[in-house]
Design a protein around this motif. Sequence first.
Motif, mmCIF file in Angstrom:
data_model
loop_
_atom_site.group_PDB
_atom_site.id
_atom_site.type_symbol
_atom_site.label_atom_id
_atom_site.label_comp_id
_atom_site.label_asym_id
_atom_site.label_seq_id
_atom_site.Cartn_x
_atom_site.Cartn_y
_atom_site.Cartn_z
ATOM 1 N N GLU A 124 0.849 -1.182 0.000
ATOM 2 C CA GLU A 124 0.000 0.000 0.000
ATOM 3 C C GLU A 124 0.889 1.238 0.000
ATOM 4 O OE1 GLU A 124 -2.847 -0.064 3.138
ATOM 5 O OE2 GLU A 124 -4.237 -1.311 1.985
ATOM 6 N N VAL A 125 0.731 2.045 -1.041
ATOM 7 C CA VAL A 125 1.607 3.193 -1.236
ATOM 8 C C VAL A 125 0.768 4.469 -1.319
ATOM 9 C CG1 VAL A 125 3.470 4.147 -2.641
ATOM 10 C CG2 VAL A 125 3.106 1.675 -2.584
ATOM 11 N N PRO A 126 1.164 5.536 -0.625
ATOM 12 C CA PRO A 126 0.414 6.798 -0.723
ATOM 13 C C PRO A 126 0.721 7.508 -2.039
ATOM 14 C CG PRO A 126 2.302 7.078 0.722
ATOM 15 C CD PRO A 126 2.254 5.619 0.366
ATOM 16 N N THR A 127 -0.301 8.065 -2.637
ATOM 17 C CA THR A 127 -0.126 8.823 -3.878
ATOM 18 C C THR A 127 0.037 10.304 -3.553
ATOM 19 O OG1 THR A 127 -2.511 9.088 -4.127
ATOM 20 C CG2 THR A 127 -1.503 7.155 -5.171
ATOM 21 N N VAL A 184 -2.966 3.326 -2.483
ATOM 22 C CA VAL A 184 -3.261 2.338 -3.515
ATOM 23 C C VAL A 184 -2.411 1.092 -3.261
ATOM 24 C CG1 VAL A 184 -3.912 4.044 -5.239
ATOM 25 C CG2 VAL A 184 -1.541 3.321 -5.091
ATOM 26 N N ARG A 185 -2.991 -0.058 -3.560
ATOM 27 C CA ARG A 185 -2.287 -1.321 -3.372
ATOM 28 C C ARG A 185 -1.682 -1.745 -4.719
ATOM 29 N NH1 ARG A 185 -2.601 -5.432 0.465
ATOM 30 N NH2 ARG A 185 -4.258 -4.268 1.514
ATOM 31 N N VAL A 186 -0.361 -1.886 -4.755
ATOM 32 C CA VAL A 186 0.338 -2.168 -6.007
ATOM 33 C C VAL A 186 1.155 -3.455 -5.876
ATOM 34 C CG1 VAL A 186 1.897 -1.256 -7.767
ATOM 35 C CG2 VAL A 186 0.533 0.322 -6.394
ATOM 36 N N THR A 187 1.065 -4.285 -6.897
ATOM 37 C CA THR A 187 1.855 -5.510 -6.957
ATOM 38 C C THR A 187 2.769 -5.443 -8.184
ATOM 39 O OG1 THR A 187 0.017 -6.751 -6.008
ATOM 40 C CG2 THR A 187 1.789 -8.029 -6.996
ATOM 41 N N ALA A 193 8.840 5.439 -4.331
ATOM 42 C CA ALA A 193 9.328 6.667 -4.960
ATOM 43 C C ALA A 193 8.612 6.951 -6.273
ATOM 44 C CB ALA A 193 10.837 6.567 -5.182
ATOM 45 N N ALA A 194 8.249 5.907 -7.012
ATOM 46 C CA ALA A 194 7.596 6.104 -8.311
ATOM 47 C C ALA A 194 6.124 6.464 -8.167
ATOM 48 C CB ALA A 194 7.742 4.841 -9.158
ATOM 49 N N VAL A 195 5.466 5.949 -7.121
ATOM 50 C CA VAL A 195 4.023 6.171 -6.962
ATOM 51 C C VAL A 195 3.722 7.474 -6.238
ATOM 52 C CG1 VAL A 195 1.936 5.277 -5.837
ATOM 53 C CG2 VAL A 195 3.456 3.715 -7.070
ATOM 54 N N VAL A 228 -1.855 6.350 -11.583
ATOM 55 C CA VAL A 228 -0.978 5.198 -11.326
ATOM 56 C C VAL A 228 -1.243 4.065 -12.311
ATOM 57 C CG1 VAL A 228 -0.278 3.464 -9.642
ATOM 58 C CG2 VAL A 228 -0.741 5.803 -8.891
ATOM 59 N N ASP A 229 -2.515 3.681 -12.459
ATOM 60 C CA ASP A 229 -2.841 2.562 -13.356
ATOM 61 C C ASP A 229 -2.550 2.891 -14.819
ATOM 62 O OD1 ASP A 229 -3.705 -0.038 -13.883
ATOM 63 O OD2 ASP A 229 -5.754 0.605 -14.246
ATOM 64 N N PRO A 230 -2.983 4.055 -15.338
ATOM 65 C CA PRO A 230 -2.684 4.359 -16.745
ATOM 66 C C PRO A 230 -1.182 4.483 -17.036
ATOM 67 C CG PRO A 230 -4.423 5.792 -15.902
ATOM 68 C CD PRO A 230 -3.844 5.087 -14.736
ATOM 69 N N GLU A 231 -0.383 4.797 -16.013
ATOM 70 C CA GLU A 231 1.049 5.017 -16.226
ATOM 71 C C GLU A 231 1.884 3.849 -15.678
ATOM 72 O OE1 GLU A 231 2.189 8.854 -14.762
ATOM 73 O OE2 GLU A 231 0.547 9.890 -15.802
ATOM 74 N N ARG A 232 1.374 2.652 -15.805
ATOM 75 C CA ARG A 232 2.088 1.476 -15.300
ATOM 76 C C ARG A 232 3.492 1.348 -15.896
ATOM 77 N NH1 ARG A 232 -1.581 -3.830 -14.415
ATOM 78 N NH2 ARG A 232 -3.421 -2.891 -13.468
ATOM 79 N N ASP A 233 3.577 1.544 -17.203
ATOM 80 C CA ASP A 233 4.877 1.389 -17.865
ATOM 81 C C ASP A 233 5.885 2.414 -17.349
ATOM 82 O OD1 ASP A 233 3.826 -0.694 -19.307
ATOM 83 O OD2 ASP A 233 3.479 0.474 -21.137
ATOM 84 N N ALA A 234 5.426 3.639 -17.143
ATOM 85 C CA ALA A 234 6.321 4.679 -16.635
ATOM 86 C C ALA A 234 6.746 4.370 -15.201
ATOM 87 C CB ALA A 234 5.635 6.047 -16.709
ATOM 88 N N VAL A 235 5.815 3.883 -14.382
ATOM 89 C CA VAL A 235 6.146 3.497 -13.008
ATOM 90 C C VAL A 235 7.191 2.388 -13.017
ATOM 91 C CG1 VAL A 235 5.243 2.408 -10.915
ATOM 92 C CG2 VAL A 235 3.932 4.225 -12.034
ATOM 93 N N ALA A 236 7.000 1.395 -13.871
ATOM 94 C CA ALA A 236 7.948 0.282 -13.953
ATOM 95 C C ALA A 236 9.330 0.757 -14.400
ATOM 96 C CB ALA A 236 7.418 -0.782 -14.909
#
Length: 213
Positions: A52-55, A61-64, A98-100, A108-116
């Motif tokens: 769980e990461v704060p935006t 948001v919970r991110v895996t 750091a990315a989120v 966050v969801d639309p920018e998955r590739d950028a986060v990765a």
Amino acid sequence: MKRTLYPWERGVRFDRGVLVGELGPGRHRVPMRSVLTRVDVRSRTMTPAAQEVPTADGVLVRVTVVVRWAVTSPTKYVMESAEPESDLYTAVQLALRAAVVTRAHSAVDPERDAVAAEMLAGVATRAEELGITVSEVAVRDVVMPGELRRAALAELVAASEGRAALERARGETAALRSLLNAARLAEEHPALLELRALQAASTVVVDRPARKS
């Protein structure tokens, strides 16, 4: 003493506590006083527990994520850390945070590739220190809080109902326009009404005078 290393293994050799070097695949004669630490250099996958990461707008948001990595420097892998996989795990979690944290929850969801991509860059330095190369990071799941999911669903339903209502209104407008055009034609050309009546009649009766005998 002879030791055999398989193609996916490397050996880090110590002689009386002193690092001697690395051994590649094959059969090696190793003195009894030496210690050989085997290191698996095959590619492997790490899937940290959902975090769980704060935006940027304060939503948790919970991110895996899924991380693909391999040992590329067996000596560093053995020497740098007592638990290199655990250290890599922590580095991945910090890179994810750091990315989120710089993004709004809706991004966050639309920018998955950028986060990765940001995570891959963020974890690279620590991974190199551990003798590891991270080849790929992928964001697998992004889960919003229940309240936001329900709100998003309600928004989708409202949008769908709005489109349906718009289509009904368009249909009614088209029907009214058609009736208005028909009324104008009837007013301008009264004979059209008679023609329409003849078309609607199922039987046309013609009255002829009777023949004289």
